[in-house]
Design an enzyme around this catalytic site. Structure first.
Site, short mmCIF file in Angstrom:
data_model
loop_
_atom_site.label_atom_id
_atom_site.label_comp_id
_atom_site.label_asym_id
_atom_site.label_seq_id
_atom_site.Cartn_x
_atom_site.Cartn_y
_atom_site.Cartn_z
N GLU A 404 111.51 101.60 76.61
CA GLU A 404 112.42 101.15 75.55
C GLU A 404 113.88 101.39 75.93
O GLU A 404 114.76 100.58 75.60
CB GLU A 404 112.09 101.85 74.23
CG GLU A 404 110.66 101.65 73.74
CD GLU A 404 110.23 100.19 73.74
OE1 GLU A 404 111.05 99.33 73.36
OE2 GLU A 404 109.09 99.91 74.12
N GLU A 426 111.09 92.23 79.83
CA GLU A 426 109.89 93.05 79.79
C GLU A 426 109.43 93.46 81.19
O GLU A 426 108.95 94.58 81.39
CB GLU A 426 108.77 92.31 79.06
CG GLU A 426 109.04 92.02 77.59
CD GLU A 426 109.22 93.28 76.76
OE1 GLU A 426 108.93 94.39 77.26
OE2 GLU A 426 109.66 93.15 75.60
#
Length: 964
Positions: A404, A426
């Protein structure tokens, strides 16, 4: 509809005239209603539940709870407005992308959820809001489109041009539900180059069982029922909360205001700017919290939380860190600061804002979300309980938090233009989460870590023809299609692409190019080609790394097509060739078209010495390598000990069995590689061997006589690894849970497969009947029963509990039942339920299933006991007999689908049509006709698969008999 009929009824002329008048009036009314439909609701009804009449008069109308077809990854129903629509001619509202007529610059957003501690919601909660969106007009238009779903519009105005301030009348507001647009019809067009402000008031409902957009968490804390409200807006759920331009390239700044009950705190992306008090029409006081202006960011990163958590400020390494935390748990202290200290110099000289706040929710389906300034986590992946296995849990937290935080650069600072390049955020966040862990644990075997957690999964699932490319050329996706992009290929294959790029360059070039890319596109958007351009600039500025083509051409060959190549080296001629990897390769298949070759970097070892990088940029090439004892290609991508390093042994075994399974090489070739296993002392390699040889079907098929040569073969070779493994357990059993680096002798560090490695090795040794394994399981089980404080090491707890039951009697089974009854942890309940199914006594298994369908505590959770019993060796037959008299109760308890799953479990070893007929007759009265048809097709598939596996097993058995 049936054929037309001549029958009818008759009325008098007067009655006919009356009916005609009524029909005309009805048509007129329908026409009026149709004209009004789609406008903003202006006069809401009164009497909203939970509000006084006077407050209800200023509140929006309630709707029935809407429904929507669930997305593939969720069994939960999603709400949607189901108001009938008026036919509209084809227009821009039919397109999946917003027209480029307006560019959002800034949002002033106010939200007012009616969450009160003294009146907790039961299922749903009203919220109202206002948003003023400053936009720049680029094309003259009298129609404005923006995203909005699940909201009622109360007011819509357009102010502008803003210099000087004017006003554009709004004639109509309507919703294109299928494409999730709000459409404003204006009386005059907006002027290109001018700025305007869209002023919208809206309302909606928040649902407890709906974890997208705004959602409710209702939970119990220290015996008290509480509630909080939070948001999850990625990828396209901002439109569920407020009207907006909900596409990643349409970045803007946000000033956010949250109105909330004084006993709650409000959190958003930025620090709190100020607070004031607002009084509603009932005289109740509410707190108005405003927040500082955000950086330019996409709508999916907007975040809101309203809760009664404690607020903690502390200083870590000279920086103040803020978090909202529940009582009785602690965060993995300091991990954020350490991660930032690594990522700052690697990807950016300095992070653009202060370190984000974090909050842990009791329940968060997405587990973690990287919102700018306010990262949200499920507490199970962030907070430590006193009884948690500390080492494993801290590593889990480190991985997730690293991912994150990586998004603060890849995704937040630089955002992909559109979702077809979602791997840019991602994939790189997944790559850097492993780089972070390796940086702070330099003794860890980084190649083994990455292979086990990332690359292995890609190689298992990715193949030509069926799977999708990492980067997609299609730019128009439905919302459901965007959600489906969050998959293995975006995360794991994307990370593998980043790692390959880093591998054939060098660390300096890789980091230098990333820094240039991030600096150039800060607070903006980028595409894949933008990244390649900055890598090419870095390469052009030096002369050490020479490539056979541009970075774009090399990397596009990997990101724009599915699958991966199989590289073959002819040891006689030195010819290397490539072909796509197919599941179950068919002879004479046309392998390649002119466009589906890869430009492959070949890292290789010859006679134990690492050689210079070579490239295969066409279908075949002469490597001029034929004089060697042995050679290993792509040792980082894809006597043995210690001559061949661990990662290469692991990959050779894994590749060999995968290639044999899919008809590239013979199974005997793969088995030849296992002859050295008596010398193998690495559990990670043994895990790969056992996964391929000791399959689930083999374990559960007690009638498969081909397994006996395998048992003898493996038992002869397991001694070394078992002696190492069992000694560690006996001498320091806590090492398995407190410091598993010791267990793996500093050679294994795998988060995803950690428990599976131990389970597979330990479990297989016991399954093979290794007496020492059975005795050790019994010892650990007995110590735990007699003294519960003697915790069984978590990585092998499943096996120990299972064999404690399998080797025991009803006494041991009752102990587990009592433990099951008294625990409140769902994870522990599942573990205990599986262990109780390991009994070899049919009467105990029958008792277990009786409890499951009739007795608390089994009826209070969703673990399907009948299915897990049917999955065991003895249980398959016991479950079949149990269903004869109890299928209605099983169907009522677990649903019709459970019966279908049981058919597959019971029939998993079928190899003949007669067995299919017998199963169908057995289950025929339990299923509807459509289910019987689908079950028959599935059983045929199982039969065909088993026949193919049986042929393979026979060949394996023949080889094993020759080599035992």
């Amino acid at each position: 509809m049936g054929p037309p009929s001549n029958s009818g009824f008759y009325v008098s002329r007067a009655v006919a005239l009356l009916l005609a008048g009524l029909v005309a009036a009805l048509l007129l009314a329908l026409a009026v209603l149709a004209a009004l439909y789609g406008h903003c609701a202006r006069v809401p009804p009164s009497g909203l539940p939970g509000l006084g009449d006077s407050e209800a008069e200023s509140s929006p109308p309630l709707r029935q709870k809407p429904t929507r077809t669930p997305k593939p990854s969720s069994a939960r129903e999603l709400p949607v407005t189901t108001t009938p629509s008026v036919w509209r001619p084809p227009g821009p509202w039919d397109q999946l992308r917003l027209p480029p007529w307006l560019v959002p610059l800034h949002y002033d957003l106010e939200l007012w959820p009616r969450l009160r501690p003294d009146h907790l919601p039961a299922g749903s909660l009203l919220f109202t809001g206002r948003v003023n969106i400053t936009v720049r007009c680029t094309v003259a238009t009298s129609r404005l489109l923006l995203h909005s779903l699940f909201q009622d519009c109360e007011r819509a105005e357009v102010r502008g041009p803003l210099s000087p301030v004017g006003r554009v009348p709004v004639d109509d507001v309507w919703f294109a539900v299928d494409t999730e647009y709000m459409v404003l019809e204006l009386s005059e067009p907006l002027k290109p180059g001018s700025s305007y402000e869209l002023q919208l008031s809206f309302s909606g409902l928040v649902y407890e069982d709906f974890k997208e957009g705004l959602f409710l968490n209702v939970y119990t804390d220290q015996g008290e029922r509480r509630a909080l409200l939070a948001s999850q807006l990625e990828p396209t759920f901002a439109r569920y909360v407020f009207p907006c331009f909900d596409e990643p390239a349409l970045k803007a700044t946000f000033n956010i205001t949250i109105i909330h009950h004084p006993s709650y705190v409000a959190l958003s992306n930025m620090p709190k700017l100020g607070q004031s008090v607002k009084e509603d029409v009932n005289g109740s006081k509410w707190t108005v919290t405003t927040f500082s202006t955000t950086p330019h960011m996409p709508t999916y990163l907007v975040a809101f939380v309203i809760c009664d958590y404690d607020h903690v400020n502390r200083t870590e390494r000279g920086k103040e860190v803020s978090e909202e935390d529940s009582v009785g748990k602690e965060e993995c202290t300091g991990c954020r600061l350490f991660i930032y200290s690594f990522l700052h110099p690697v990807v950016m000289p300095a992070y653009p804002k202060s370190i984000p706040n974090i909050i842990a929710l009791p329940s968060f389906d997405n587990h973690a979300m990287e919102n700018w300034g306010l990262m949200i986590f499920d507490e199970s992946v962030l907070l430590l309980e006193p009884k948690d296995q500390l080492t494993e849990k801290k590593i889990l937290i480190s991985y997730i938090v690293s991912h994150e935080i990586g998004h603060q650069w890849f995704g937040n600072l630089v955002t992909m233009n559109w979702w077809n390049n979602i791997w840019l955020k991602e994939g790189f966040a997944s790559y850097f989460e492993f780089e972070v862990i390796n940086y702070f644990n330099p003794k860890l075997p980084r190649n083994e870590v990455f292979f086990s957690n990332i690359l292995h999964n890609v190689l298992r699932e990715d193949h030509a023809l069926v799977t999708r490319a990492v980067a997609l050329k299609v730019e128009h996706f439905k919302t459901s299609e965007i959600e489906e992009l969050y998959d293995l290929f975006t995360y794991s294959k994307g990370a593998s692409m980043a790692r390959m790029l880093s591998g054939f360059l060098n660390e300096h070039l890789f980091v230098s190019a990333l820094k240039s890319y991030l600096k150039t596109f800060s607070y903006s958007n980028a595409e894949q080609d933008d990244l390649w351009r900055h890598f090419q600039m870095a390469i052009d500025d030096q002369s050490t790394v020479i490539l056979p083509a541009t970075i774009k051409k090399i990397m596009d060959s990997w990101t724009h097509q599915s699958g991966f190549p199989v590289i073959t080296l002819n040891v006689s001629t030195g010819i290397m060739k490539q072909e796509p990897f197919y599941l179950e390769k068919v002879k004479n298949r046309t392998l390649l078209t002119s466009n589906d070759t890869w430009i492959v970097p070949i890292l290789w070892i010859k006679n134990g010495t690492t050689q210079s990088l070579v490239w295969l940029d066409q279908r075949s090439s002469n490597s001029n390598q034929s004089d060697f004892n042995w050679i290993k290609l792509n040792f980082h991508e894809w006597s043995w000990t210690p001559a061949i390093p661990v990662i290469h042994r692991l990959q050779l075994i894994d590749d060999a069995f995968s290639l044999s399974k899919n008809n590239y090489i013979e199974i005997e070739t793969a088995l030849e590689l296992t002859k050295y296993l008596a010398e193998e002392d690495e559990i990670i390699v043994w895990h790969t061997v056992l996964v391929n040889l000791v399959t689930r079907d083999l374990v559960s098929d007690v009638n498969n006589y081909d397994i006996y040569p395998l048992l003898k073969y493996l038992l002869k070779r397991l001694n070394l690894i078992w002696n190492i493994y069992s000694t560690i357990i006996r001498e320091n059993v806590l090492a398995l849970q407190d410091d598993y680096l010791v267990v793996m002798q500093n050679k294994l560090f795998s988060l995803t497969f950690l428990q599976e490695y131990h389970w597979k090795t330990f479990g297989t040794a016991c399954w093979l009947g290794l007496e020492d394994c059975l005795q050790l399981s019994k010892e650990l089980f007995t110590k735990w029963v007699d003294h519960p404080e003697n915790e069984i090491p978590y990585p092998i707890k499943d096996v120990v509990l299972c064999y404690g039951i399998a080797l025991g009697s009803d006494k041991e089974w009752d102990i587990l039942l009592n433990t099951y009854t008294n625990t409140t942890k769902e994870e522990e309940k599942i573990q205990l339920a599986y262990a109780m199914s390991c009994s070899k006594d049919p009467w105990i298994l029958n008792r277990f299933m009786e409890y499951a369908i009739s007795t608390s505590p089994f009826t209070s959770n969703e673990t399907n006991v009948i299915e897990i019993v049917a999955a065991s060796e003895v249980g398959r037959y016991v479950a079949k007999d149990f269903l004869v008299n109890n299928w209605q109760a099983v169907s009522k308890r677990y649903g019709t689908q459970s019966l279908i799953n049981l058919i597959y479990a019971i029939g998993r070893a079928i190899t003949t049509d007669l067995q299919i007929v017998e199963l169908q007759q057995f289950f025929s009265n339990m299923l509807e006709e459509h289910s019987r048809i689908s079950v028959h097709a599935k059983l045929q598939t199982i039969k065909n698969e088993n026949l193919k596996n049986k042929k393979q097993s026979a060949r394996m058995a023949a080889w094993l008999r020759r080599n035992t």
